[in-house]
Enzyme design. Structure first.
Site, PDB file in Angstrom:
ATOM      1  N   GLU A  38       4.600  38.694  73.004  1.00 22.94           N
ATOM      2  CA  GLU A  38       4.686  39.119  74.408  1.00 22.94           C
ATOM      3  C   GLU A  38       4.621  37.919  75.344  1.00 22.94           C
ATOM      4  OE1 GLU A  38       6.029  42.154  75.056  1.00 22.94           O
ATOM      5  OE2 GLU A  38       4.348  43.074  73.999  1.00 22.94           O
ATOM      6  N   THR A  40       6.603  35.617  75.465  1.00 31.50           N
ATOM      7  CA  THR A  40       7.044  34.420  74.747  1.00 31.50           C
ATOM      8  C   THR A  40       8.525  34.144  74.998  1.00 31.50           C
ATOM      9  OG1 THR A  40       7.291  35.899  72.867  1.00 31.50           O
ATOM     10  CG2 THR A  40       5.368  34.462  72.858  1.00 31.50           C
ATOM     11  N   GLY A 125       9.121  52.161  84.163  1.00 30.73           N
ATOM     12  CA  GLY A 125       7.834  51.512  84.412  1.00 30.73           C
ATOM     13  C   GLY A 125       6.842  51.679  83.284  1.00 30.73           C
ATOM     14  N   LEU A 128       8.815  49.936  78.282  1.00 25.94           N
ATOM     15  CA  LEU A 128       9.671  50.241  77.127  1.00 25.94           C
ATOM     16  C   LEU A 128      11.134  49.964  77.447  1.00 25.94           C
ATOM     17  CD1 LEU A 128       7.811  53.486  76.054  1.00 25.94           C
ATOM     18  CD2 LEU A 128       7.593  51.207  75.073  1.00 25.94           C
ATOM     19  N   SER A 130      13.264  50.442  80.196  1.00 27.09           N
ATOM     20  CA  SER A 130      14.231  51.385  80.758  1.00 27.09           C
ATOM     21  C   SER A 130      15.354  50.634  81.466  1.00 27.09           C
ATOM     22  CB  SER A 130      13.542  52.354  81.721  1.00 27.09           C
ATOM     23  OG  SER A 130      12.914  51.645  82.757  1.00 27.09           O
ATOM     24  N   GLU A 164      19.429  41.075  86.095  1.00 21.09           N
ATOM     25  CA  GLU A 164      18.026  41.210  86.532  1.00 21.09           C
ATOM     26  C   GLU A 164      17.580  39.952  87.275  1.00 21.09           C
ATOM     27  OE1 GLU A 164      15.236  43.529  85.451  1.00 21.09           O
ATOM     28  OE2 GLU A 164      15.965  44.311  83.536  1.00 21.09           O
ATOM     29  N   ASP A 176      14.483  42.125  76.089  1.00 22.44           N
ATOM     30  CA  ASP A 176      14.771  43.552  76.262  1.00 22.44           C
ATOM     31  C   ASP A 176      16.260  43.869  76.118  1.00 22.44           C
ATOM     32  OD1 ASP A 176      12.122  43.556  76.666  1.00 22.44           O
ATOM     33  OD2 ASP A 176      12.180  44.041  78.785  1.00 22.44           O
TER      34      ASP A 176
HETATM   35  C1  GLA Z   1       9.263  42.339  80.072  1.00 23.55           C
HETATM   36  C2  GLA Z   1      10.446  41.391  80.150  1.00 23.55           C
HETATM   37  C3  GLA Z   1      10.683  40.683  78.823  1.00 23.55           C
HETATM   38  C4  GLA Z   1       9.401  40.061  78.283  1.00 23.55           C
HETATM   39  C5  GLA Z   1       8.255  41.071  78.329  1.00 23.55           C
HETATM   40  C6  GLA Z   1       6.944  40.473  77.943  1.00 23.55           C
HETATM   41  O1  GLA Z   1       9.551  43.411  79.239  1.00 23.55           O
HETATM   42  O2  GLA Z   1      11.610  42.108  80.490  1.00 23.55           O
HETATM   43  O3  GLA Z   1      11.674  39.702  78.988  1.00 23.55           O
HETATM   44  O4  GLA Z   1       9.084  38.893  78.954  1.00 23.55           O
HETATM   45  O5  GLA Z   1       8.125  41.664  79.611  1.00 23.55           O
HETATM   46  O6  GLA Z   1       6.955  40.115  76.610  1.00 23.55           O
END
Ligand code: GLA
Length: 375
Positions: A38, A40, A125, A128, A130, A164, A176
């Site tokens: 996370e 990272t 939010g 996960l 979205s 984004e 993501d």
């Molecule tokens: C969000 C961001 C990802 C990542 C996570 C944390 O989901 O979209 O790029 O940085 O937070 O791991």
């Protein structure tokens, strides 16, 4: 004779043919749960997400003008705009407008305007993904509906991240959209975000199940600013250390000279990268106890060093960790709200999820939502 029946060459102001308007195109992208790794990705490190059953489905039908008309199933209202007139609105509309804006900037010409319908079961939010599920399904449907040849799935992930970053204003990493584009529920997607090399790691499903529960506390990356602030803190830590990215730091002792705040932020990233590599090995061996320990250590690090957890989320993780048949639990995603992921002995997911949700509701008065296993 043939001349009488010749198809019209095209429609004024568009490059589409009449026959293109008769059919609709569809694309789907799933939400993801990050198992470990996370914060990272924007530090050039490792991540390990997998797909969840909830997804976003987008349908597109070309129209004989230059208008984009979007309808969603989420009570978010309808939007309509002309291609080329995209403007930021600081709302969900920016994801759609950002997509057509970026494609135009990249010289990928859309053939005509289009009607779009969006249906999604990925809660917003919730940590996960979205937004990545929306962007990836949207870019895929635009690629297929507009014949944008050469736009591969990896390219689509990079475009989604740029939308984004450059249009929506959230400085998110690549994890993501990569997960939305490439992950599936049978494997964990192990990604080196520096080289973008990835590997599907089979999940040991005879031994292990996952539970995902939304805390009921929603986050918003771009408006809370917490996410962007963490990114800026990592950049500052790099500057103080004289490195290009925290990926370059191999041991925590190298962080000793940093002021406390930056040392804690960087320590999370350095130790989390090591945990991802250990988690991949644990999955390969089918060592669920080890995976659970890594989940627990990851959560402590996110909560104490990275400061992205909340008291309610810490409480839910603690409830999960106390239950029988649980290997370990952690906050997943960007944090400041969102969901937890729990590694559970195979066959116990439904019962464990019920127990966590009930006790969490009693302790915090929040309204949790069990997302995996799906009801
Ligand atoms: C969000 C961001 C990802 C990542 C996570 C944390 O989901 O979209 O790029 O940085 O937070 O791991």
């Amino acid at each position: 004779m043939a001349d009488f029946f010749r198809e019209p060459k095209g429609i004024p102001g568009t490059t589409a043919k009449w026959r293109d308007f008769n059919s609709s195109v569809r694309a789907e992208a799933h939400g993801r749960v990050n198992l470990i790794g996370e914060h990272t990705d924007y530090n050039h490190g490792y991540v390990l997400p997998t797909s969840i059953p909830q997804s976003t489905i987008v349908k597109l039908r070309l129209r004989p003008d230059r208008l984009v008309s979007v309808q969603t199933d989420r009570g978010l209202g309808r939007i309509e705009y002309e291609l080329g007139s995209e403007k930021q609105t600081h709302s969900w509309r920016d994801y759609i407008q950002g997509a057509t804006w970026l494609l135009a900037r990249e010289g990928l010409t859309l053939r005509a305007g289009f009607d779009l319908t969006i249906q999604s079961t990925v809660p917003m939010g919730s940590g996960l993904s979205s937004s990545a599920a929306l962007l990836v399904s949207l870019l895929k449907v635009l690629r297929d509906g507009h014949d944008l040849k050469g736009l591969g799935d990896l390219e689509i992930s990079k475009f989604a991240q740029r939308i984004e970053n450059e249009f929506v204003g959230a400085r998110v990493g690549i994890m993501d959209p990569l997960a939305a584009s490439l992950a599936n529920e049978h494997n964990a997607l192990f990604v080196d975000t520096e080289s973008l090399r990835y590997e599907q790691i089979p999940l040991p499903t005879t031994k292990l199940d996952f539970v995902v529960i939304n805390s009921g506390i929603a986050h918003r990356h771009s408006s809370t600013g917490g996410y962007n602030e963490r990114r800026a803190e990592c950049e500052k830590a790099c500057e103080l250390l004289g490195v290009g990215s925290l990926r370059e730091v191999k041991k925590v002792e190298d962080l000793d000279a940093l002021p406390d705040l930056y040392r804690r932020r960087a320590r999370h990233v350095v130790t989390e990268n090591a945990r991802v590599l250990e988690a991949v090995e644990a999955l390969r061996r089918g060592d669920c106890e080890k995976l659970g320990e890594l989940f627990q250590a990851s959560h402590r690090s996110m909560s104490q060093d990275y400061d992205v957890s909340l008291p309610e989320i810490d409480a839910m993780v603690a409830i999960a960790n106390r239950l029988p048949n649980v290997f370990g639990a952690r906050l997943t995603g960007g944090g400041f709200g969102g969901s937890i992921v729990v590694a559970v002995k195979a066959g116990h997911a439904v019962r464990v999820a019920d127990q966590i949700a009930r006790r969490y509701r009693e302790e915090t008065r929040q309204s949790p939502q069990v997302l995996v296993p799906k009801a």
